[in-house]
Write an enzyme that holds these catalytic residues in place. Structure first.
Site, PDB file in Angstrom:
ATOM      1  N   SER A 170      88.254  59.602 -22.965  1.00 54.01           N
ATOM      2  CA  SER A 170      88.371  58.316 -23.653  1.00 54.01           C
ATOM      3  C   SER A 170      89.707  58.211 -24.394  1.00 54.01           C
ATOM      4  O   SER A 170      90.275  57.115 -24.483  1.00 54.01           O
ATOM      5  CB  SER A 170      87.201  58.105 -24.609  1.00 54.01           C
ATOM      6  OG  SER A 170      87.011  59.237 -25.404  1.00 54.01           O
ATOM      7  N   ASP A 197      94.693  64.191 -17.701  1.00 51.02           N
ATOM      8  CA  ASP A 197      93.865  63.048 -18.096  1.00 51.02           C
ATOM      9  C   ASP A 197      94.682  61.759 -18.108  1.00 51.02           C
ATOM     10  O   ASP A 197      94.259  60.718 -17.605  1.00 51.02           O
ATOM     11  CB  ASP A 197      93.249  63.281 -19.483  1.00 51.02           C
ATOM     12  CG  ASP A 197      92.420  64.552 -19.534  1.00 51.02           C
ATOM     13  OD1 ASP A 197      92.153  65.146 -18.471  1.00 51.02           O
ATOM     14  OD2 ASP A 197      92.055  64.966 -20.646  1.00 51.02           O
ATOM     15  N   ASP A 228      96.134  72.619 -15.517  1.00 52.96           N
ATOM     16  CA  ASP A 228      97.270  71.671 -15.618  1.00 52.96           C
ATOM     17  C   ASP A 228      98.384  72.188 -16.521  1.00 52.96           C
ATOM     18  O   ASP A 228      99.568  72.090 -16.183  1.00 52.96           O
ATOM     19  CB  ASP A 228      96.822  70.244 -15.999  1.00 52.96           C
ATOM     20  CG  ASP A 228      96.115  70.091 -17.331  1.00 52.96           C
ATOM     21  OD1 ASP A 228      95.829  71.108 -17.992  1.00 52.96           O
ATOM     22  OD2 ASP A 228      95.864  68.923 -17.719  1.00 52.96           O
ATOM     23  N   TYR A 230      90.775  75.284 -27.372  1.00 51.83           N
ATOM     24  CA  TYR A 230      91.663  74.850 -26.290  1.00 51.83           C
ATOM     25  C   TYR A 230      93.050  75.462 -26.478  1.00 51.83           C
ATOM     26  O   TYR A 230      93.636  76.034 -25.553  1.00 51.83           O
ATOM     27  CB  TYR A 230      91.735  73.319 -26.286  1.00 51.83           C
ATOM     28  CG  TYR A 230      92.547  72.723 -25.154  1.00 51.83           C
ATOM     29  CD1 TYR A 230      91.927  72.335 -23.971  1.00 51.83           C
ATOM     30  CD2 TYR A 230      93.928  72.558 -25.253  1.00 51.83           C
ATOM     31  CE1 TYR A 230      92.657  71.795 -22.928  1.00 51.83           C
ATOM     32  CE2 TYR A 230      94.663  72.023 -24.220  1.00 51.83           C
ATOM     33  CZ  TYR A 230      94.025  71.634 -23.062  1.00 51.83           C
ATOM     34  OH  TYR A 230      94.762  71.104 -22.030  1.00 51.83           O
TER      35      TYR A 230
HETATM   36  C1  GLA Z   1      91.464  68.432 -21.384  1.00 50.98           C
HETATM   37  C2  GLA Z   1      92.973  68.227 -21.372  1.00 50.98           C
HETATM   38  C3  GLA Z   1      93.543  68.331 -19.959  1.00 50.98           C
HETATM   39  C4  GLA Z   1      93.063  69.587 -19.243  1.00 50.98           C
HETATM   40  C5  GLA Z   1      91.551  69.739 -19.382  1.00 50.98           C
HETATM   41  C6  GLA Z   1      91.051  71.049 -18.815  1.00 50.98           C
HETATM   42  O1  GLA Z   1      90.815  67.376 -20.740  1.00 50.98           O
HETATM   43  O2  GLA Z   1      93.310  66.968 -21.912  1.00 50.98           O
HETATM   44  O3  GLA Z   1      94.946  68.285 -20.000  1.00 50.98           O
HETATM   45  O4  GLA Z   1      93.737  70.718 -19.702  1.00 50.98           O
HETATM   46  O5  GLA Z   1      91.132  69.663 -20.736  1.00 50.98           O
HETATM   47  O6  GLA Z   1      91.279  71.085 -17.446  1.00 50.98           O
END
Ligand code: GLA
Length: 382
Positions: A124, A169, A37, A218
């Site tokens: 969440s 999300d 994303d 991340y």
């Molecule tokens: C988390 C982030 C999303 C996406 C996922 C991995 O959930 O909030 O934006 O990057 O990781 O796909």
């Protein structure tokens, strides 16, 4: 008592007031398309029946008091900076800040928050943001389209929480459609909802594990993707092909990260086409391939989700299984033939044990889920 009633009742118990608005937003499970994303790519998530409900009543002053069933009470003034709030309150305070900046007339209010979203990896935080945003917009009598509300939640994550998340999300929590998984183009925010074939069920495999340092890992993955796009003078990895990577001098780890994103985008488009054509077997195979790519190239799967996925694939009727979301720990997801779903859940429950390198801190749980609608006002009813 359902979640909405529980939020209303908690508001009454904590603040002595009846709610003016109750809103609800779902968590999500991503069927395929992870770490795509924020590369302007494609994702294929669905909203799940676990969610967060917020009950709100206005106050006459410029204060906010809020109680969470799980995390206790907080209070702050409308003018306070959202970074003065900690923990769950920072999401609430962040949404107040973001909505106010967006021009919504947010006044003082009392709020109660109740959630039944299990474990981690099921969004969440996004559900909390979208439930609060939906409730406060309704209280101010404003209509905010789902994509705009999702972007406000993403802004809170970036500027108040400090995690450089993508849009998936928040957008699926805001815009999910019952019975459908949603192909989202994360560049244009166009959404194509596909009914899931009734021959299959989606099973959330909650390993009961959590891992620290997920936010920094991340951010490091995102930075690696951006380095490759920038080395190729591309706006994002969405615009890069595997052939483009050849002959370019890249850090070997960065190259593998980019290979995951490029192939994951292709798999995600293929998976949505499979779902649309009723090809559940093809969808399951792409989910398996996605997990392997996230394991080998992107290196975000985590020991417990790996064990859950390997066990799931051995069980009768499982068409595919993979980690879901950011990865590292928490939930995975399986696609299972409808007739086999109950037996699959019983076998997972009897046989899954997280590995010693990543033990469960909460009991593992396995849930058959079907897509639900995104964030909406439940009271007053239209
Ligand atoms: C988390 C982030 C999303 C996406 C996922 C991995 O959930 O909030 O934006 O990057 O990781 O796909």
């Amino acid at each position: 008592m359902n979640l909405n009633e529980a939020a209303a009742s908690l508001l009454g118990a904590a603040c002595g007031s009846a709610p003016t608005v109750v809103a609800r937003a779902p968590g999500r499970v991503n069927l395929i398309g992870d770490h795509t994303d924020y590369n302007d790519g494609f994702v294929f998530p669905m909203a799940i029946p676990f969610g967060t409900a917020v009950a709100i009543s206005p106050r006459t002053d410029r204060h906010i008091t809020a109680v969470s069933e799980r995390f206790g009470s907080v209070s702050f003034a409308l003018n306070d900076s959202p970074t003065t709030s900690e923990g769950w309150a920072r999401y609430l305070h962040g949404m107040v800040w973001a909505l106010t900046n967006h021009g919504v007339n947010v006044t003082g209010f009392d709020a109660a928050v109740v959630s039944d979203i299990p474990g981690s990896s099921l969004s969440s935080s996004a559900a909390l943001e979208m439930a609060i945003g939906t409730a406060l917009a309704a209280l101010a009598d404003e209509q905010i389209p789902p994509a705009a509300l999702a972007q406000l939640g993403q802004r809170v994550e970036h500027e108040v929480i400090g995690v450089p998340v993508g849009i998936m999300d928040q957008l699926i929590s805001a815009a999910g459609v019952a019975g459908c998984a949603s192909l989202i183009d994360c560049r244009t925010l166009e959404i194509d909802h596909s009914p899931l074939p009734d021959t299959v069920r989606v099973v959330v495999l909650d390993t009961g594990t959590r891992r620290g340092l997920v936010d920094s890992e991340y951010a490091a993955r995102r930075a690696a993707c951006e380095r490759v796009a920038s080395a190729l003078a591309a706006p994002a990895l969405r615009d890069v092909t595997l052939a483009d990577l050849q002959g370019v001098d890249l850090d070997p780890t960065d190259r593998r990260r980019a290979m995951h994103v490029i192939t994951e985008n292709e798999r995600t488009l293929g998976a949505a086409a499979c779902a649309q054509g009723g090809d559940a077997v093809g969808l399951g195979q792409l989910m398996n391939a996605s997990h392997e790519s996230l394991h080998d190239l992107f290196e975000v799967t985590g020991p417990a989700p790996d064990v859950a996925v390997r066990l799931a694939r051995k069980l009768d009727g499982c068409l595919g299984a993979r980690m879901t979301g950011a990865g590292f720990a928490g939930a995975a997801v399986a696609l299972v033939e409808t007739d086999a779903a109950d037996h699959f859940v019983a076998e997972m429950t009897a046989r899954f044990v997280a590995p010693p390198s990543q033990p469960s801190t909460e009991p593992p749980a396995f849930h058959v889920v079907w897509p639900v609608r995104g964030a909406h006002v439940v009271q007053p009813t239209a």
